[in-house]
Design a protein around this motif. Structure first.
Motif, PDB file in Angstrom:
ATOM      1  N   TYR A 166      55.563   6.697  39.072  1.00  0.00           N
ATOM      2  CA  TYR A 166      54.350   7.267  39.661  1.00  0.00           C
ATOM      3  C   TYR A 166      53.336   7.446  38.548  1.00  0.00           C
ATOM      4  CZ  TYR A 166      57.096   8.156  43.794  1.00  0.00           C
ATOM      5  OH  TYR A 166      57.873   7.982  44.917  1.00  0.00           O
ATOM      6  N   VAL A 189      47.067   8.918  42.633  1.00  0.00           N
ATOM      7  CA  VAL A 189      48.486   8.715  42.349  1.00  0.00           C
ATOM      8  C   VAL A 189      48.800   7.295  42.797  1.00  0.00           C
ATOM      9  CG1 VAL A 189      50.849   9.451  42.824  1.00  0.00           C
ATOM     10  CG2 VAL A 189      49.009  11.154  42.716  1.00  0.00           C
ATOM     11  N   VAL A 205      49.299   8.710  37.400  1.00  0.00           N
ATOM     12  CA  VAL A 205      48.146   9.531  37.748  1.00  0.00           C
ATOM     13  C   VAL A 205      46.991   9.133  36.851  1.00  0.00           C
ATOM     14  CG1 VAL A 205      47.178  11.863  37.637  1.00  0.00           C
ATOM     15  CG2 VAL A 205      49.395  11.489  38.685  1.00  0.00           C
TER      16      VAL A 205
END
Length: 126
Positions: free
Chosen positions: A96, A60, A98
């Motif tokens: 964010y 992350v 990933v």
């Protein structure tokens, strides 16, 4: 003498209290949230997806590409289905991201609200 003892006791108590407070990067982690998600590969037996497997690292990141937390893919109800959970992700970032697998997989981006409520559900293949 009693006054001096009281001052020393208060000073020692203040030092102890200061050491027990969470500050800095670790404070953000203790107040962070957990990012969850899944990864489904249409045919993970294919040579093109051998980087996606149980134990593969999940990162992350924020938009500056700073790593905010790391987890791993875990098998989930089938050979080509995985889940992940990354705890202690600090709040307050604009976006964010990933990523998992090799570097050409790219990053999937979400806002903090989306990351908290929806998680990341990724699919590779057909």
């Amino acid at each position: 003498m009693v006054a001096l003892s009281a001052v020393l006791l208060l000073a020692a108590g203040g030092i102890g209290f200061g050491l027990g407070r969470a500050t800095g990067p670790d404070a953000a982690r203790s107040n962070g949230f957990t990012v969850t998600g899944s990864m489904t590969v249409s045919d993970c037996r294919s040579r093109g997806y051998n980087d996606i497997h149980a134990g593969a690292q999940v990162e992350v990141t924020n938009q500056a590409n700073d790593v905010l937390g790391v987890g791993v893919l875990e098998s989930d109800k089938g050979y080509c289905k995985f889940k992940f959970s990354v705890s202690g992700v600090p709040s307050g970032e604009k976006l964010y991201g990933v990523t998992t697998g090799n570097s050409n997989r790219g990053v999937i981006w979400k806002t903090e609200q989306q990351a908290r409520t929806e998680g990341f559900h990724l699919t590779l293949g057909d």
